[in-house]
Design an enzyme around this catalytic site. Structure first.
Site, mmCIF file in Angstrom:
data_model
loop_
_atom_site.group_PDB
_atom_site.id
_atom_site.type_symbol
_atom_site.label_atom_id
_atom_site.label_comp_id
_atom_site.label_asym_id
_atom_site.label_seq_id
_atom_site.Cartn_x
_atom_site.Cartn_y
_atom_site.Cartn_z
ATOM 1 N N CYS A 137 59.328 113.279 95.375
ATOM 2 C CA CYS A 137 58.253 112.271 95.487
ATOM 3 C C CYS A 137 58.067 111.785 96.922
ATOM 4 O O CYS A 137 57.550 112.504 97.742
ATOM 5 C CB CYS A 137 58.495 111.130 94.508
ATOM 6 S SG CYS A 137 58.286 111.663 92.805
ATOM 7 N N HIS A 153 59.049 114.149 89.159
ATOM 8 C CA HIS A 153 60.406 113.682 88.857
ATOM 9 C C HIS A 153 61.142 114.654 87.932
ATOM 10 O O HIS A 153 61.004 114.573 86.712
ATOM 11 C CB HIS A 153 60.354 112.297 88.205
ATOM 12 C CG HIS A 153 60.179 111.185 89.160
ATOM 13 N ND1 HIS A 153 61.236 110.550 89.779
ATOM 14 C CD2 HIS A 153 59.063 110.597 89.635
ATOM 15 C CE1 HIS A 153 60.776 109.604 90.584
ATOM 16 N NE2 HIS A 153 59.460 109.617 90.514
ATOM 17 N N GLU A 197 64.230 114.629 87.181
ATOM 18 C CA GLU A 197 65.213 113.918 86.347
ATOM 19 C C GLU A 197 64.556 113.325 85.113
ATOM 20 O O GLU A 197 65.199 113.088 84.099
ATOM 21 C CB GLU A 197 65.935 112.842 87.159
ATOM 22 C CG GLU A 197 65.271 111.491 87.227
ATOM 23 C CD GLU A 197 63.982 111.486 88.040
ATOM 24 O OE1 GLU A 197 63.207 110.517 87.924
ATOM 25 O OE2 GLU A 197 63.742 112.441 88.797
#
Length: 368
Positions: A258, A344, A346
């Site tokens: 990001c 993202h 994760e």
């Protein structure tokens, strides 16, 4: 007439003059920031505690938010990071066996001003058409003209440096100190599960404040570097861009997510820009150009990297693109073990399609 907190009226005013009326939720007060939206149906506590949302007033587009309460484990930082919350139905009643309390009490404890009873579908449609803009919520000021005056003094997100506000103030470690995979993490607003994803793969992590220089990072003797997510305008972070340039000279593996992706681009001379309304949600389709496979991804960003500049850069290869708007979602350097993605992997909350990126990072470190 006296209102109880649950019945107290609230007002939402947008910079373009749009006004919405609703009821107060959470803290009674006034708050302001850039309005944005998230379409996720679950994972609201993780979203609220994501430091990338710092400085923003969030619309949760799902009709019911708060119906499974909150619990201590469902956080991505040390507290709620959004500036305010807008919902259709923000629920005081909740049901889940692991619950620790209601969303209303949680938001009050974190001093978050909210408004509910808003037609969030209409509001999100408005933002998609008109673009991101500043807004103000108040459950204490009834004069719309006074709210507009206060709103006029709110700084624009474009040009704001916010990473140092949410970054850790001191270093900390995670994982097995005996591991040969040692990763120096620059914290610009990192989510806890990003750290956990690397620890789960056997890495030893040391997290550093945003303005840490390369000399201090090298004292940890890292075998790889990580650039975290975070809030604000990457173009306002010259200190970080210079550090990334120095890290690249080390020729060690580097992974950015990001804001980290945007900083890597800036370090390679690729400009960033303010997006019309950004990407935020749990269902963005991204194509991996290396494998040809598509991923459903979690995203939260209001800035992007300039596509034409990426394509014209001889040292950079595009690895991922957004299938909704063809924006750049991933890059890697042709002459370095360095890569980054705009989304993202994760994914808390969200799908786990992109967890393989952590595996690739760890493998790069082991090979190096």
């Amino acid at each position: 007439m006296a209102f109880s907190p649950a019945q107290r009226p609230a007002i939402l005013a947008l910079k373009d003059g749009t006004i919405h009326y609703g009821q107060a939720f959470g803290k009674i007060g006034t708050t302001s920031g850039e309005i944005c939206f998230n379409t996720g149906m679950t994972g609201y506590q993780e979203v609220f505690t994501d430091p990338s949302y710092y400085g923003q007033v969030l619309i949760m587009n799902s009709v019911h938010i708060g119906n499974y309460g909150v619990k201590d484990e469902d956080v991505e930082s040390d507290g709620v990071k959004i500036r305010g919350l807008i919902g259709r139905n923000l629920e005081e009643q909740f049901s889940r066996i692991q619950d620790r309390g209601s969303l209303d009490d949680y938001l009050k404890a974190n001093q978050i001003v909210c408004i509910e009873g808003v037609d969030t579908r209409a509001l999100v449609t408005h933002i998609r058409l008109k673009g991101a803009m500043n807004c103000i919520i108040s459950s204490e000021i009834e004069d719309v003209n006074e709210l507009k005056k206060e709103l006029g003094a709110v700084p624009e997100m474009d040009g704001l440096e916010l990473a140092t506000i949410v970054s850790t103030e001191r270093t900390y470690e995670a994982g097995d100190p005996a591991s040969s995979v040692r990763i120096a993490v620059l914290d610009y607003g990192i989510k806890r599960n990003i750290i956990q994803c690397m620890v789960d793969r056997g890495a030893f992590i040391k997290v550093f404040p945003a303005k840490t220089g390369l000399k201090t990072l090298k004292e940890f003797k890292p075998s790889g570097y990580f650039l975290s997510n975070g809030p604000g305008d990457p173009a306002a972070m010259n200190y970080a861009v210079e550090t990334v340039k120095e890290i690249l000279k080390e020729e060690k593996p580097l992974f950015g997510i990001c804001l980290g992706h945007q900083l890597l681009a800036l370090a390679k001379g690729i400009p960033t820009f303010k997006m019309h309304h950004g990407h935020r949600g749990l269902n963005h389709p991204v194509k991996n150009l290396i494998t040809g496979k598509c991923e459903i991804t979690t995203q939260n960003h209001g800035f992007g990297v300039d596509p034409s500049s990426v394509r014209n850069n001889q040292e950079v290869e595009i690895t991922h693109v957004n299938l909704n708007d063809d924006s750049i979602e991933g890059i890697r350097l042709k002459n370095r073990p360095v890569f980054s993605v705009q989304y993202h992997p994760e994914a808390t909350p969200g799908p786990h399609d992109s967890r393989y990126l952590f595996d690739e990072f760890i493998e790069l470190i082991k090979k190096a």
